[in-house]
Design an enzyme around this catalytic site. Sequence first.
Site, PDB file in Angstrom:
ATOM      1  N   ASN A  54       8.972  -6.091   3.661  1.00  0.00           N
ATOM      2  CA  ASN A  54       8.857  -4.909   2.818  1.00  0.00           C
ATOM      3  C   ASN A  54      10.061  -4.006   3.064  1.00  0.00           C
ATOM      4  O   ASN A  54      10.455  -3.806   4.212  1.00  0.00           O
ATOM      5  CB  ASN A  54       7.546  -4.175   3.150  1.00  0.00           C
ATOM      6  CG  ASN A  54       7.411  -2.831   2.453  1.00  0.00           C
ATOM      7  OD1 ASN A  54       7.249  -1.807   3.115  1.00  0.00           O
ATOM      8  ND2 ASN A  54       7.459  -2.813   1.148  1.00  0.00           N
ATOM      9  N   GLY A  55      10.647  -3.491   1.978  1.00  0.00           N
ATOM     10  CA  GLY A  55      11.743  -2.549   2.134  1.00  0.00           C
ATOM     11  C   GLY A  55      12.958  -2.856   1.282  1.00  0.00           C
ATOM     12  O   GLY A  55      13.601  -3.891   1.468  1.00  0.00           O
ATOM     13  N   ARG A 106       8.153   0.815  -4.061  1.00  0.00           N
ATOM     14  CA  ARG A 106       8.619   1.676  -5.151  1.00  0.00           C
ATOM     15  C   ARG A 106       8.981   0.900  -6.409  1.00  0.00           C
ATOM     16  O   ARG A 106       8.752   1.371  -7.526  1.00  0.00           O
ATOM     17  CB  ARG A 106       9.818   2.487  -4.656  1.00  0.00           C
ATOM     18  CG  ARG A 106       9.458   3.515  -3.591  1.00  0.00           C
ATOM     19  CD  ARG A 106      10.682   3.966  -2.803  1.00  0.00           C
ATOM     20  NE  ARG A 106      11.157   2.919  -1.899  1.00  0.00           N
ATOM     21  CZ  ARG A 106      12.351   2.903  -1.342  1.00  0.00           C
ATOM     22  NH1 ARG A 106      13.210   3.862  -1.615  1.00  0.00           N
ATOM     23  NH2 ARG A 106      12.690   1.943  -0.516  1.00  0.00           N
ATOM     24  N   LYS A 113      -0.311  -3.303   8.372  1.00  0.00           N
ATOM     25  CA  LYS A 113       0.998  -2.834   7.909  1.00  0.00           C
ATOM     26  C   LYS A 113       1.626  -2.036   9.044  1.00  0.00           C
ATOM     27  O   LYS A 113       1.017  -1.105   9.577  1.00  0.00           O
ATOM     28  CB  LYS A 113       0.835  -1.948   6.673  1.00  0.00           C
ATOM     29  CG  LYS A 113       2.114  -1.234   6.204  1.00  0.00           C
ATOM     30  CD  LYS A 113       3.044  -2.136   5.445  1.00  0.00           C
ATOM     31  CE  LYS A 113       4.321  -1.412   5.018  1.00  0.00           C
ATOM     32  NZ  LYS A 113       4.095  -0.359   4.011  1.00  0.00           N
ATOM     33  N   PRO A 121       0.833  -1.210   0.000  1.00  0.00           N
ATOM     34  CA  PRO A 121       0.000   0.000   0.000  1.00  0.00           C
ATOM     35  C   PRO A 121       0.863   1.253   0.000  1.00  0.00           C
ATOM     36  O   PRO A 121       1.810   1.364   0.771  1.00  0.00           O
ATOM     37  CB  PRO A 121      -0.796  -0.124   1.309  1.00  0.00           C
ATOM     38  CG  PRO A 121       0.026  -1.012   2.181  1.00  0.00           C
ATOM     39  CD  PRO A 121       0.739  -1.959   1.269  1.00  0.00           C
ATOM     40  N   CYS A 155       2.332   4.588   8.557  1.00  0.00           N
ATOM     41  CA  CYS A 155       2.566   5.887   7.922  1.00  0.00           C
ATOM     42  C   CYS A 155       3.076   6.881   8.956  1.00  0.00           C
ATOM     43  O   CYS A 155       2.433   7.116   9.987  1.00  0.00           O
ATOM     44  CB  CYS A 155       1.285   6.409   7.276  1.00  0.00           C
ATOM     45  SG  CYS A 155       1.511   8.020   6.484  1.00  0.00           S
ATOM     46  N   GLN A 167      -6.805  -0.445   2.169  1.00  0.00           N
ATOM     47  CA  GLN A 167      -6.111  -0.001   3.380  1.00  0.00           C
ATOM     48  C   GLN A 167      -6.804   1.230   3.960  1.00  0.00           C
ATOM     49  O   GLN A 167      -7.129   2.172   3.233  1.00  0.00           O
ATOM     50  CB  GLN A 167      -4.651   0.351   3.119  1.00  0.00           C
ATOM     51  CG  GLN A 167      -3.922   0.626   4.436  1.00  0.00           C
ATOM     52  CD  GLN A 167      -2.525   1.157   4.268  1.00  0.00           C
ATOM     53  OE1 GLN A 167      -2.331   2.282   3.837  1.00  0.00           O
ATOM     54  NE2 GLN A 167      -1.537   0.353   4.625  1.00  0.00           N
TER      55      GLN A 167
END
Length: 361
Positions: A234-235, A259, A173, A48, A134, A104
């Site tokens: 993730n990352g 990304r 997340k 997301p 976030c 989300q």
Amino acid sequence: MTGISADVDGESRSGGGASGAAASLAARLREPLTIRGRQLESRLCLAPMAGLGHAAFREVAGRFGGWGLQFTGMCSARAVPTEKPSVSPVFSWRQEELGTLVCQIFGADPDDMALAAERIQAEGFWGVDLNMGCSVAPIVYKGCGADLLRDPERACRMVEKVRAAVDIPVTVKLRTGWQPDPAPAVAFARMLEQAGADALTFHPRVAPDRRSRPPLMDHIRLVKEAVTVPVFGNGNVFTVDDCRKMLDETGCDGVALGRMGIARPWVFAEWTRGFVPTPETYRETLFDFFEALERWNIPTRAIKLYKKFALYYAANFTYGNRLFGRLIAGETMERMRENAEREFAVVPDISPRPNMLMFTM
């Protein structure tokens, strides 16, 4: 529309296929994974992302396929119960994508989140994801997103209320937290599972870090070892080797691309089905994106979303910084299209790996 896509048998329309390390990774990513009784076709997902994973982008990515799940951008839990998909920039979708689409939501109040989840289930989404990662100031100041990392009890009440309100999968997340010590994140992950979360997507950076430092892969391993529900890492996954390394070193159940998934919408098909992109893929995808943006958005919003996308797309090319500036010059979509037609009359030189400096902007 070009309709470029990867065939389900693993061969791309441009010929060729996966081999060696790529074939091995593809087989791993296609291993069955079940979340709350629902089986995913792939362990590779689109993470997301606010302002990036919108309906127009997903339409373009959908021509390639290859993901197990896609996530919408952040939707306000307070807005969702009365939101109109025909005009909403985030709470909008194609009917055919609902079978793999997770909505989300972000919010500060558990009751708001539960009401939003009920609407999401009624619309037919695969699942609902609760944003607890976030770290943008306006979100955190309202008690949403990464602020929940500092208030585990409220976060868990949120999961409990959403879990009680719907039957669809409930995912979360989250990040490491507000300090680099992974122990609180490990304990928090256990709490989220006990509260009813069916899966976690874990980004191993502290909340104040907006990608200025490398993610700490070992934190994913610690979270995975602490829970029994599936964990998606993730990352900084940009290549086949990056993806394999994350799976090997952390033991995570799947990988959520952020990304990289935006820069190369075909990457899901490339890594899971052997799709082979050509220079023409890069050109046609850009113009497909123009068409989708203009169908889904009013002109002013289309321009804003195009510029966000163009930054990541330009990172694919050798002189991406210069290209980005030339692509976004002007104030109208007509001008943006003219820029793209000029710059892609001959496709610019493609970099094997996107420009990492542009990925941190």
